[in-house]
Write an enzyme that holds these catalytic residues in place. Sequence first.
Site, PDB file in Angstrom:
ATOM      1  N   THR A 163       0.845  -1.194   0.000  1.00  0.00           N
ATOM      2  CA  THR A 163       0.000   0.000   0.000  1.00  0.00           C
ATOM      3  C   THR A 163       0.877   1.239   0.000  1.00  0.00           C
ATOM      4  OG1 THR A 163      -1.722   1.233   1.166  1.00  0.00           O
ATOM      5  CG2 THR A 163      -0.211  -0.036   2.531  1.00  0.00           C
TER       6      THR A 163
ATOM      7  N   GLY B 212      -1.584   5.711   6.418  1.00  0.00           N
ATOM      8  CA  GLY B 212      -2.584   5.399   7.453  1.00  0.00           C
ATOM      9  C   GLY B 212      -2.917   3.923   7.464  1.00  0.00           C
TER      10      GLY B 212
ATOM     11  N   ASP C 250      -8.182  -3.025  -0.848  1.00  0.00           N
ATOM     12  CA  ASP C 250      -8.887  -1.877  -1.404  1.00  0.00           C
ATOM     13  C   ASP C 250     -10.030  -1.582  -0.452  1.00  0.00           C
ATOM     14  OD1 ASP C 250      -8.737  -0.117  -3.760  1.00  0.00           O
ATOM     15  OD2 ASP C 250     -10.844  -0.620  -3.936  1.00  0.00           O
TER      16      ASP C 250
ATOM     17  N   TYR D 267     -11.458   9.617   5.844  1.00  0.00           N
ATOM     18  CA  TYR D 267     -12.797  10.099   6.202  1.00  0.00           C
ATOM     19  C   TYR D 267     -13.163   9.859   7.678  1.00  0.00           C
ATOM     20  CZ  TYR D 267     -13.485  10.426   1.148  1.00  0.00           C
ATOM     21  OH  TYR D 267     -13.376  10.763  -0.175  1.00  0.00           O
ATOM     22  N   ASP D 268     -12.217   9.390   8.496  1.00  0.00           N
ATOM     23  CA  ASP D 268     -12.542   9.084   9.897  1.00  0.00           C
ATOM     24  C   ASP D 268     -13.221  10.232  10.648  1.00  0.00           C
ATOM     25  OD1 ASP D 268     -11.745   6.441   9.865  1.00  0.00           O
ATOM     26  OD2 ASP D 268      -9.697   6.868  10.517  1.00  0.00           O
TER      27      ASP D 268
ATOM     28  N   LYS E 274      -9.976   1.842  17.276  1.00  0.00           N
ATOM     29  CA  LYS E 274     -10.543   1.832  15.920  1.00  0.00           C
ATOM     30  C   LYS E 274     -10.348   0.444  15.301  1.00  0.00           C
ATOM     31  CE  LYS E 274      -9.921   3.428  11.192  1.00  0.00           C
ATOM     32  NZ  LYS E 274      -9.160   4.207  10.209  1.00  0.00           N
TER      33      LYS E 274
ATOM     34  N   HIS F 248     -13.365  -2.145   9.645  1.00  0.00           N
ATOM     35  CA  HIS F 248     -13.361  -2.966   8.433  1.00  0.00           C
ATOM     36  C   HIS F 248     -11.987  -3.591   8.193  1.00  0.00           C
ATOM     37  CE1 HIS F 248     -12.083   1.082   7.820  1.00  0.00           C
ATOM     38  NE2 HIS F 248     -11.874   0.980   6.522  1.00  0.00           N
ATOM     39  N   ARG F 249     -10.942  -2.781   8.341  1.00  0.00           N
ATOM     40  CA  ARG F 249      -9.565  -3.247   8.089  1.00  0.00           C
ATOM     41  C   ARG F 249      -9.126  -4.217   9.188  1.00  0.00           C
ATOM     42  NH1 ARG F 249      -8.051   1.228   7.325  1.00  0.00           N
ATOM     43  NH2 ARG F 249      -8.400   1.106   5.079  1.00  0.00           N
TER      44      ARG F 249
HETATM   45  P1  ITT Z   1      -3.294   2.024  -1.869  1.00  0.00           P
HETATM   46  O1  ITT Z   1      -4.136   1.728  -3.088  1.00  0.00           O
HETATM   47  O2  ITT Z   1      -1.849   2.238  -2.199  1.00  0.00           O
HETATM   48  O3  ITT Z   1      -3.465   1.010  -0.786  1.00  0.00           O
HETATM   49  P2  ITT Z   1      -5.144   4.245  -1.502  1.00  0.00           P
HETATM   50  O4  ITT Z   1      -5.329   5.254  -0.404  1.00  0.00           O
HETATM   51  O5  ITT Z   1      -5.167   4.754  -2.925  1.00  0.00           O
HETATM   52  O6  ITT Z   1      -3.780   3.433  -1.231  1.00  0.00           O
HETATM   53  P3  ITT Z   1      -7.659   2.877  -1.894  1.00  0.00           P
HETATM   54  O7  ITT Z   1      -7.702   3.047  -3.366  1.00  0.00           O
HETATM   55  O8  ITT Z   1      -8.070   1.560  -1.307  1.00  0.00           O
HETATM   56  O9  ITT Z   1      -6.197   3.101  -1.308  1.00  0.00           O
HETATM   57  O10 ITT Z   1      -8.548   4.047  -1.266  1.00  0.00           O
HETATM   58  C1  ITT Z   1      -8.996   3.938   0.029  1.00  0.00           C
HETATM   59  C2  ITT Z   1      -9.549   5.278   0.466  1.00  0.00           C
HETATM   60  O11 ITT Z   1     -10.763   5.048   1.221  1.00  0.00           O
HETATM   61  C3  ITT Z   1      -8.601   5.978   1.418  1.00  0.00           C
HETATM   62  O12 ITT Z   1      -7.650   6.754   0.710  1.00  0.00           O
HETATM   63  C4  ITT Z   1      -9.578   6.804   2.254  1.00  0.00           C
HETATM   64  O13 ITT Z   1      -9.982   7.942   1.563  1.00  0.00           O
HETATM   65  C5  ITT Z   1     -10.788   5.863   2.363  1.00  0.00           C
HETATM   66  N1  ITT Z   1     -10.669   4.996   3.554  1.00  0.00           N
HETATM   67  C6  ITT Z   1     -10.436   3.642   3.551  1.00  0.00           C
HETATM   68  N2  ITT Z   1     -10.331   3.164   4.795  1.00  0.00           N
HETATM   69  C7  ITT Z   1     -10.481   4.205   5.618  1.00  0.00           C
HETATM   70  C8  ITT Z   1     -10.444   4.360   7.019  1.00  0.00           C
HETATM   71  O14 ITT Z   1     -10.182   3.343   7.822  1.00  0.00           O
HETATM   72  N3  ITT Z   1     -10.665   5.577   7.519  1.00  0.00           N
HETATM   73  C9  ITT Z   1     -10.901   6.631   6.719  1.00  0.00           C
HETATM   74  N4  ITT Z   1     -10.920   6.592   5.389  1.00  0.00           N
HETATM   75  C10 ITT Z   1     -10.717   5.384   4.825  1.00  0.00           C
END
Ligand code: ITT
Length: 218
Positions: A8, A12, A70, A156-157, A177, A182-183
Amino acid sequence: MTTLVLATTNAGKLREIRDVLAGLAIEVRALADFPAIAEPEETGRTFEENARAKALYYAGATGALVVAEDSGLEIDALDRAPGVYSARFGGDRAPTYPEKFALVYRMLDERGAPESTARFACALALSRPGEILFEARGTIEGRITSPPRGSGGFGYDPIFFYPPFGCTLAEVPAERKTSVSHRGQAFRRLGEYLEAQGSRLTAQDSRLRVENVRRATL
Ligand code: ITT
């Protein structure tokens, strides 16, 4: 010891994933440990499709055992947007999170649903070159709140209100958290899988290696 690359570019995510996997007998490495690899384009329509594509891409690029995920925010009153577009939501008009929050508030006001229910979803995929080995998914249900509150977490937390805690996910310590997120759910499942596999899991398929040895001795 099994070596696992966390694929990734999001700091965060990386922090949270490292915390969940900390107790396991695996060597965890980040993309930063490898020579620069270009980011893949995310073209999938679902979190699962994107997670698989990222995991296979980075496994191919590093030759290692890789986990990618993702994730994103689905807001019910916005027909589950921004979803897979969460990181890119608002494009050049809303490059920062405060701007993305303002855009969410404006769109929800237009729909007359300022406190819409919402969820975070995370799909993860474990891969070695050419092969998906394991997948898991996690979700957490909450609602959008205004104004943004808290300085923890990321993304978006600050606008995601989690009713059982009575506050946003940016207002609680990281471990709290992750205990519900979800993660956290998806990576705890990965941890169970890795523990069950033990040292059998490698970046190469042992059948392939046997074939190579046979070919070499013919
Ligand atoms: P990688 O693809 O390199 O992992 P990315 O940030 O581009 O990084 P994503 O395409 O999966 O990853 O986008 C996920 C987005 O969703 C992230 O950038 C946040 O805006 C939002 N998001 C996901 N999990 C979150 C969380 O736990 N808290 C807040 N926002 C979250």
